[in-house]
Design an enzyme around this catalytic site. Structure first.
Site, mmCIF file in Angstrom:
data_model
loop_
_atom_site.group_PDB
_atom_site.id
_atom_site.type_symbol
_atom_site.label_atom_id
_atom_site.label_comp_id
_atom_site.label_asym_id
_atom_site.label_seq_id
_atom_site.Cartn_x
_atom_site.Cartn_y
_atom_site.Cartn_z
ATOM 1 N N CYS A 1 0.804 -1.235 0.000
ATOM 2 C CA CYS A 1 0.000 0.000 0.000
ATOM 3 C C CYS A 1 0.837 1.285 0.000
ATOM 4 O O CYS A 1 0.473 2.272 -0.644
ATOM 5 C CB CYS A 1 -0.927 0.037 1.216
ATOM 6 S SG CYS A 1 -1.697 -1.553 1.611
ATOM 7 N N CYS B 1 1.892 3.621 -3.142
ATOM 8 C CA CYS B 1 0.951 4.579 -3.753
ATOM 9 C C CYS B 1 0.410 5.590 -2.742
ATOM 10 O O CYS B 1 0.123 6.727 -3.094
ATOM 11 C CB CYS B 1 -0.217 3.836 -4.399
ATOM 12 S SG CYS B 1 0.270 2.978 -5.914
ATOM 13 N N HIS B 2 0.233 5.159 -1.489
ATOM 14 C CA HIS B 2 -0.462 6.032 -0.530
ATOM 15 C C HIS B 2 0.473 6.765 0.426
ATOM 16 O O HIS B 2 0.049 7.704 1.088
ATOM 17 C CB HIS B 2 -1.486 5.225 0.281
ATOM 18 C CG HIS B 2 -2.567 4.597 -0.558
ATOM 19 N ND1 HIS B 2 -3.630 5.313 -1.070
ATOM 20 C CD2 HIS B 2 -2.729 3.324 -1.014
ATOM 21 C CE1 HIS B 2 -4.425 4.494 -1.769
ATOM 22 N NE2 HIS B 2 -3.898 3.285 -1.768
ATOM 23 N N MET C 1 -6.601 0.952 -8.380
ATOM 24 C CA MET C 1 -6.081 0.181 -7.246
ATOM 25 C C MET C 1 -6.249 -1.308 -7.526
ATOM 26 O O MET C 1 -7.338 -1.753 -7.899
ATOM 27 C CB MET C 1 -6.819 0.562 -5.963
ATOM 28 C CG MET C 1 -6.418 -0.342 -4.796
ATOM 29 S SD MET C 1 -6.839 0.314 -3.182
ATOM 30 C CE MET C 1 -6.833 -1.216 -2.223
ATOM 31 N N HIS D 1 6.274 10.517 -10.702
ATOM 32 C CA HIS D 1 6.377 9.075 -10.497
ATOM 33 C C HIS D 1 7.562 8.470 -11.259
ATOM 34 O O HIS D 1 8.631 8.360 -10.731
ATOM 35 C CB HIS D 1 5.049 8.427 -10.879
ATOM 36 C CG HIS D 1 4.907 7.036 -10.382
ATOM 37 N ND1 HIS D 1 4.542 6.739 -9.102
ATOM 38 C CD2 HIS D 1 5.130 5.848 -11.000
ATOM 39 C CE1 HIS D 1 4.534 5.417 -8.933
ATOM 40 N NE2 HIS D 1 4.887 4.860 -10.077
ATOM 41 N N HIS E 1 1.994 6.176 -16.872
ATOM 42 C CA HIS E 1 3.039 5.367 -16.225
ATOM 43 C C HIS E 1 3.947 4.838 -17.330
ATOM 44 O O HIS E 1 3.750 3.743 -17.841
ATOM 45 C CB HIS E 1 2.398 4.223 -15.435
ATOM 46 C CG HIS E 1 3.355 3.524 -14.508
ATOM 47 N ND1 HIS E 1 4.211 2.538 -14.935
ATOM 48 C CD2 HIS E 1 3.587 3.675 -13.174
ATOM 49 C CE1 HIS E 1 4.924 2.099 -13.893
ATOM 50 N NE2 HIS E 1 4.562 2.775 -12.819
#
Lengths: 558, 558
Positions: A69, A72-73, A110, A353, A395
């Site tokens: 997790c 991304c978070h 997600m 990213h 991406h």
């Protein structure tokens, strides 16, 4: 009960883990009666969720969060590629709702961790509860802590002066064996396994040193490993752990008036603590820590967790181009004098990213994926050039550059959030009318992670790893440089696992992709005919994901 | 009791003030029974001190700490010019011991706040208790918060195009009226008060804009005020509060190929939050926040409170030279492109404090005063040059530069911790054998804050403000450039208050010093004869301290 105490203490200081110890000292020094009455005054509006995890369960949740997790978070859950999921927000959802999201994923990209088999029902339920507890704050990590982890397994003076084997190192492939905590070195000429080495946990990338003699790997756990490819069997000759969570590593490539930095330095980009760390390139001795804690580019608010998303080594100067995710800044850091360190901090877009260079290696092309944009930075003049929307969460990996028959030099990205490849002009000198504008778009096999091409290839290869449709994430799609969408071909490449990531061999006539599965495979295609040439198999091929060809990595060929 | 709760909550998150709110939310959401048992488990080793301050007392302590203590010890009490005084350390001393230190000061240079009349016995007792409670963490301050405080009292277009008076602005003096929260503008030619303006709390310095048309003041409370000297009566035409605690402000002085920045930008160096803030020089609109949170130069550990000690504007490039206290770094920040901001971060020594240029304006000479050293940075080649010991806590202010008959160009510093003036060579080209080495030392009237000279003067003036000996802090001492110690003269200049800080007039033939007292005075000396010319008096002269001549401040004449 014990867990509640620990999680409260660790979380109360969100943002500064090292203060936890202080806090514990302070609470230890407080009058007990006082402390009780202190908390007796707090009554009202209470959630029971906090009671439901034992210490052991909490530790398990912490590891799963870190593993699946936090990328991304964020460690502090403030959001980046994924939304903000702080405990106060999670408490607004029922446990059943949270479980559904965790198990099945979301349309926004997600992954469904249960559906894909990564988490069991029980683990999903545990994570739902974990998310309603505040995020534990990881501690800081300074040079002294790092030096404790530093090991030189083979002294520089004891290393071979030339290869101890007759293999063609330039065409070696380094492959992540994600869940094994290992990396495999494969001979690109013979397709033979040269060796498997132990690395950090869930290695994110390989980078080759400027001469190609070494591979550097960076584990999710912040451990960087130096693999000597001259050795008879590739071996880890040095290692250091310089972060608690990391994604990026690169090397120094510059040789010129400012000095010879070939194979001299390495740099690791940390997720936590938010910092980059410069190391000796030959021994991995940590040399310097550069904090990335800073203000957002737009609102100029302090951010406690600006993570290093990507680092790319310049080919024309003694510089690393470093993307800072949460603040939306690209830092160009000159490594030629670490004690008098010059950098340019370029305001671009949140949340940066992944990316790489255009074909000329002058422009950094990087995704600000929660903003659905690609960002262009001029690494020569050290300034922001442009940003433009592409699709839902671009991406590109390192990206793909080729010459389009109509639009001239172009670059492209896939998307996490939709089945889309976007192609944009990337030649502001020769084709200014198309520069940094979308010139072509096409549907891919599904939301994906990577695309790749090579100057000697006529194709662009695209995965759809994140697709939730049956079989779609097992597909490969190929576009043609000369016809683009008209030449598109997609096929199912595996019946188990997922297809992820492509890499060319040095010659650019073969493409390797991974079957991401416990019993993994590497499929090798003939790039000209698109026919399968061979499948590399073996017990050692545990969850292969990314792979890097030495030559293509040294010279940023993509 | 209420205070204990608040102080505990606010302090537990040391390092990240903004998390306090989160924490309160979390504690609010915790099961009360749980919270009780949580703290019941903490027993043992308990201090009663926490009980003894009411909310009101705690607020009073917070203000006194901010006003008198945080400058040297830091908001988080981690130490800098003064030692580390975190609550855990303070709990090792009795209240009586703490009271004694606070009231009488220390031999190491801490003022005796009681003895000097700044604190009453009751306030001293309160502060002793306050110091045994953990430090409350001030909140963050981002651009949005700053903009709320931004006021333009007179639009740029409404300001006069030329002076509305016949006075000689170049020889104006700006004087701090510390405890009044005001600044006075005095005509250096006539010694008349031109006007008093309201500023931030306890202004630390004045800086003149590159043309000398404006004065900028920075309050201890982070409020920056722009004073227009063209106006009939000097007036604050704009203000902004950009920090909660601050010491430094400077302006952009560069005009050249990169652009015309004369009177265009201002920059404030904050103590808290640890950051610098760039503002529009004409309107004080906050434009950009640059966080200084970073790692120490030596141990490479993250520091949560690296404060901006000093900022000096370069005369030869579009750069500010910024000293970061706790990390021991000097940042040279190029302001010509704020969106693509280049800086060089130079490793020097902890804990940087105050300084200025050498006579050529190439070298920054700055005190690392807790390390008893002076640091030399080359602002042209942007690199560290040297550091060397001088005495106990050097404190040069902006410094003093002259030509010594024997040693050539030299510079000097006084000391907070001893009655010493140290003179060192500062001409590495012409006199390399003396460069950055102590060439002369002499006793002053006592530990002091400032010294000053002027190219047209034959003297160096030195205060002894920190002396604890009866009358010693009311002295002035003067050394001669041609004879140095042999020509030394000291005399008692006042019978009340303290003598502090010197400034020359533009011509360099007059020296002004302040009688720091509620009924303050400014004494004007003839620099040639050392005779008193006049005393400026008035009800408005409340606690005058530093004073700045427009011309000397614009051109860094000292």
């Amino acid at each position: 009960m014990e867990r509640v105490r620990a999680s409260f203490l660790e979380n109360s200081a969100a943002g500064v883990g090292r203060e936890v110890a202080q806090l514990k000292r302070f609470t230890g020094a407080l009058c007990c009666g006082l402390a009780v009455s202190l908390f007796l005054t707090l009554g009202a509006g209470l959630a029971a969720a906090a009671t439901s995890l034992s210490d052991e369960q909490f530790e398990q949740g912490k590891f799963i969060y870190f593993d699946r997790c936090s990328g991304c978070h964020g460690a502090l859950r403030k959001g980046a590629t994924g939304p903000k999921i702080t405990a106060d927000r999670m408490l607004k959802q029922s446990l059943a709702e949270l479980e559904e999201t965790i198990f099945d994923g979301t349309d926004a990209g997600m992954p469904g961790w249960g559906r894909t088999g990564e988490l069991t029902k029980a683990e999903t339920a545990l994570m739902a509860k974990y998310m309603q507890l505040p995020a534990p704050i990881p501690p800081e990590m300074g040079l002294k802590d790092m030096k404790k982890t530093h090991k030189v397994h083979v002294l520089v003076s004891d290393r071979p002066k030339k290869p101890e084997h007759g293999r063609n190192i330039d065409n070696f492939f380094g492959t992540i064996l994600r869940d094994a905590g290992q990396g495999a070195i494969i001979d690109g000429d013979t397709k033979e396994l040269v060796g498997v080495v132990d690395t950090g946990h869930a290695v994110h990338i390989f980078r080759a040193s400027a001469t190609g003699r070494y591979f550097y790997t960076i584990g999710r756990d912040g451990k960087v490993s130096l693999i000597d490819l001259y050795a008879k069997k590739p071996q880890v000759v040095a290692e250091s752990r310089v972060c608690l969570d990391a994604r990026s590593v690169d090397v120094s490539k510059y040789k010129g008036p400012k000095g010879d930095f070939v194979d001299k330095l390495a740099v690791v980009g940390c997720y936590w603590p938010p910092q980059m760390v410069v190391l000796d390139g030959q021994t991995l001795e940590p040399l310097k820590v550069i904090s990335t804690r800073s203000s957002t580019y737009d609102t100029n608010e302090y951010h406690p967790e600006p993570r290093v998303a990507t680092i790319v080594a310049s080919h024309h100067d003694s510089e690393w181009v470093v993307a800072i995710k949460e603040t939306g800044m690209v830092w160009i850091v000159d490594y030629s004098d670490l004690d008098n360190l010059t950098m340019t901090q370029i305001a671009t877009e949140r949340f940066l990213h992944d990316g790489g260079f255009d074909a000329t290696k002058r422009y950094l092309l990087i995704a600000a994926n929660m903003r659905d944009q690609m960002v262009v930075v001029d690494t020569k003049d050290k300034k922001f050039v442009a940003k433009f929307e592409t699709g839902v969460k671009p991406h590109p990996g390192r990206g793909a550059n080729w010459v389009d028959p109509k639009y001239g030099p172009v670059s492209a990205t896939t998307h996490l959030g939709e089945a889309l490849i976007s192609v944009y002009g990337s030649d502001p000198d020769g084709h200014p009318q198309h520069a940094w504008k979308i010139v072509r778009e096409a549907e891919t096999g599904g939301p994906g992670l990577f695309l790749k091409t090579h100057p000697n290839s006529n194709h662009i290869w695209v995965d759809s790893t994140l697709s939730k449709e049956e079989g779609a994430n097992q597909q490969v799609c190929v576009f043609r440089k000369d016809q683009f969408e008209e030449g598109k071909k997609c096929w199912q490449a595996t019946k188990r696992g997922k297809i992820v990531h492509f890499e060319y061999n040095k010659a650019g006539d073969e493409v390797w992709t991974a079957v991401w599965d416990k019993k993994g495979e590497i499929i090798v295609y003939d790039d000209k005919t698109l026919k399968e040439k061979t499948r590399i198999k073996g017990d050692w091929l545990v969850t292969p994901t990314g792979k890097w060809n030495v030559h293509n990595t040294v010279y940023d060929v993509y």
